[in-house]
Design a protein around this motif. Structure first.
Motif, PDB file in Angstrom:
ATOM      1  N   MET A   1       0.839  -1.189   0.000  1.00 57.98           N
ATOM      2  CA  MET A   1       0.000   0.000   0.000  1.00 57.98           C
ATOM      3  C   MET A   1       0.879   1.245   0.000  1.00 57.98           C
ATOM      4  N   SER A   2       0.500   2.230  -0.797  1.00 62.78           N
ATOM      5  CA  SER A   2       1.258   3.463  -0.907  1.00 62.78           C
ATOM      6  C   SER A   2       1.092   4.327   0.337  1.00 62.78           C
ATOM      7  N   LYS A   3       2.164   5.023   0.673  1.00 58.34           N
ATOM      8  CA  LYS A   3       2.105   5.966   1.784  1.00 58.34           C
ATOM      9  C   LYS A   3       1.144   7.091   1.432  1.00 58.34           C
ATOM     10  N   LYS A   4       0.344   7.478   2.387  1.00 56.40           N
ATOM     11  CA  LYS A   4      -0.609   8.567   2.151  1.00 56.40           C
ATOM     12  C   LYS A   4       0.067   9.923   2.342  1.00 56.40           C
ATOM     13  N   TRP A   5      -0.293  10.832   1.464  1.00 51.17           N
ATOM     14  CA  TRP A   5       0.117  12.224   1.540  1.00 51.17           C
ATOM     15  C   TRP A   5      -1.113  13.050   1.890  1.00 51.17           C
ATOM     16  N   PHE A   6      -0.898  14.326   2.133  1.00 48.90           N
ATOM     17  CA  PHE A   6      -1.979  15.232   2.491  1.00 48.90           C
ATOM     18  C   PHE A   6      -2.077  16.350   1.470  1.00 48.90           C
ATOM     19  N   LEU A   7      -3.307  16.766   1.194  1.00 48.69           N
ATOM     20  CA  LEU A   7      -3.579  17.890   0.301  1.00 48.69           C
ATOM     21  C   LEU A   7      -4.491  18.858   1.036  1.00 48.69           C
ATOM     22  N   ALA A   8      -4.030  20.093   1.190  1.00 46.24           N
ATOM     23  CA  ALA A   8      -4.826  21.161   1.781  1.00 46.24           C
ATOM     24  C   ALA A   8      -5.281  22.079   0.648  1.00 46.24           C
ATOM     25  N   VAL A  47     -15.261  15.244  -7.433  1.00 46.94           N
ATOM     26  CA  VAL A  47     -13.896  14.953  -7.889  1.00 46.94           C
ATOM     27  C   VAL A  47     -13.137  14.186  -6.812  1.00 46.94           C
ATOM     28  N   VAL A  48     -13.281  14.626  -5.580  1.00 49.81           N
ATOM     29  CA  VAL A  48     -12.575  13.990  -4.465  1.00 49.81           C
ATOM     30  C   VAL A  48     -13.085  12.574  -4.231  1.00 49.81           C
ATOM     31  N   SER A  49     -14.381  12.373  -4.369  1.00 50.90           N
ATOM     32  CA  SER A  49     -14.967  11.069  -4.046  1.00 50.90           C
ATOM     33  C   SER A  49     -14.741  10.018  -5.126  1.00 50.90           C
ATOM     34  N   GLU A  50     -14.201  10.403  -6.286  1.00 50.08           N
ATOM     35  CA  GLU A  50     -13.982   9.438  -7.364  1.00 50.08           C
ATOM     36  C   GLU A  50     -12.951   8.371  -7.020  1.00 50.08           C
ATOM     37  N   SER A  51     -12.057   8.669  -6.106  1.00 49.20           N
ATOM     38  CA  SER A  51     -11.026   7.707  -5.732  1.00 49.20           C
ATOM     39  C   SER A  51     -11.324   7.127  -4.352  1.00 49.20           C
ATOM     40  N   PRO A  52     -11.471   5.809  -4.258  1.00 46.20           N
ATOM     41  CA  PRO A  52     -11.792   5.204  -2.962  1.00 46.20           C
ATOM     42  C   PRO A  52     -10.651   5.298  -1.946  1.00 46.20           C
ATOM     43  N   SER A  53      -9.439   5.614  -2.398  1.00 46.74           N
ATOM     44  CA  SER A  53      -8.318   5.698  -1.464  1.00 46.74           C
ATOM     45  C   SER A  53      -8.227   7.047  -0.755  1.00 46.74           C
ATOM     46  N   GLY A  60     -15.084  22.036   4.933  1.00 44.00           N
ATOM     47  CA  GLY A  60     -15.923  23.061   5.522  1.00 44.00           C
ATOM     48  C   GLY A  60     -15.747  24.361   4.774  1.00 44.00           C
ATOM     49  N   GLY A  61     -16.851  24.970   4.375  1.00 46.36           N
ATOM     50  CA  GLY A  61     -16.773  26.224   3.641  1.00 46.36           C
ATOM     51  C   GLY A  61     -15.981  26.047   2.361  1.00 46.36           C
ATOM     52  N   ASP A  62     -14.892  26.775   2.253  1.00 47.04           N
ATOM     53  CA  ASP A  62     -14.054  26.694   1.050  1.00 47.04           C
ATOM     54  C   ASP A  62     -12.748  25.941   1.309  1.00 47.04           C
ATOM     55  N   SER A  63     -12.709  25.130   2.356  1.00 49.65           N
ATOM     56  CA  SER A  63     -11.489  24.413   2.726  1.00 49.65           C
ATOM     57  C   SER A  63     -11.689  22.899   2.707  1.00 49.65           C
ATOM     58  N   PHE A  64     -10.641  22.213   2.245  1.00 38.27           N
ATOM     59  CA  PHE A  64     -10.608  20.758   2.242  1.00 38.27           C
ATOM     60  C   PHE A  64      -9.241  20.320   2.766  1.00 38.27           C
ATOM     61  N   LEU A  65      -9.218  19.226   3.495  1.00 35.33           N
ATOM     62  CA  LEU A  65      -7.975  18.537   3.833  1.00 35.33           C
ATOM     63  C   LEU A  65      -8.198  17.070   3.517  1.00 35.33           C
ATOM     64  N   LEU A  66      -7.357  16.546   2.628  1.00 28.00           N
ATOM     65  CA  LEU A  66      -7.490  15.171   2.153  1.00 28.00           C
ATOM     66  C   LEU A  66      -6.220  14.401   2.427  1.00 28.00           C
ATOM     67  N   SER A  67      -6.363  13.091   2.473  1.00 27.59           N
ATOM     68  CA  SER A  67      -5.219  12.201   2.568  1.00 27.59           C
ATOM     69  C   SER A  67      -5.405  11.105   1.532  1.00 27.59           C
TER      70      SER A  67
END
Length: 127
Positions: A1-8, A47-53, A60-67
């Motif tokens: 499994m690939s290491k997860k990164w973060f996107l703000a 767009v974010v939900s297209e990838s199950p990983s 919230g509002g105009d902010s997202f934090l993803l891994s």
């Protein structure tokens, strides 16, 4: 499994635009802005939900934090750029191997012109 990164991700000047409508007493303009921005946020959620990983840590509002694995984040960034290219809104983003590094990369993107995506490349003093 690939290491997860973060996107703000964060919308550019959204609060400033909201404030303009409020202090101008322009309820119709504010409602129109809110509806248009809501559609953009819904498109970004898709767009974010297209990838199950992808793990959505914050939205919230105009902010997202993803891994997600780095490869998935690069596809998401392309998707975000595609969504906002069709609108009057822009988003900036930063990504890195930790939340802190993603946040710092986001701040660099916003302070260097907005509507950018920066990868955390280190701070330089630890070498």
């Amino acid at each position: 499994m690939s290491k997860k990164w973060f996107l703000a991700l964060d919308g550019d000047d959204i609060g400033r635009r909201l404030e303009f409508y409020m202090v101008s007493e322009d309820a119709a303009g504010l409602k129109s802005f809110s509806n248009a921005f809501g559609e953009v946020v819904e498109s970004l959620k898709f767009v974010v939900s297209e990838s199950p990983s992808v793990d959505v840590i914050l939205q919230g509002g105009d902010s997202f934090l993803l891994s997600a694995p780095l490869g998935d984040l690069t596809r998401i960034i392309s998707g975000v750029k595609g969504v906002v290219a069709e609108t009057s809104f822009t988003f900036s983003g930063g990504y890195g191997p930790s939340m802190k590094e993603a946040y710092l990369a986001l701040k660099i993107a916003k302070s260097s012109g907005k509507n950018r995506f920066n990868r955390f490349e280190g701070l330089g003093w630890d070498k």
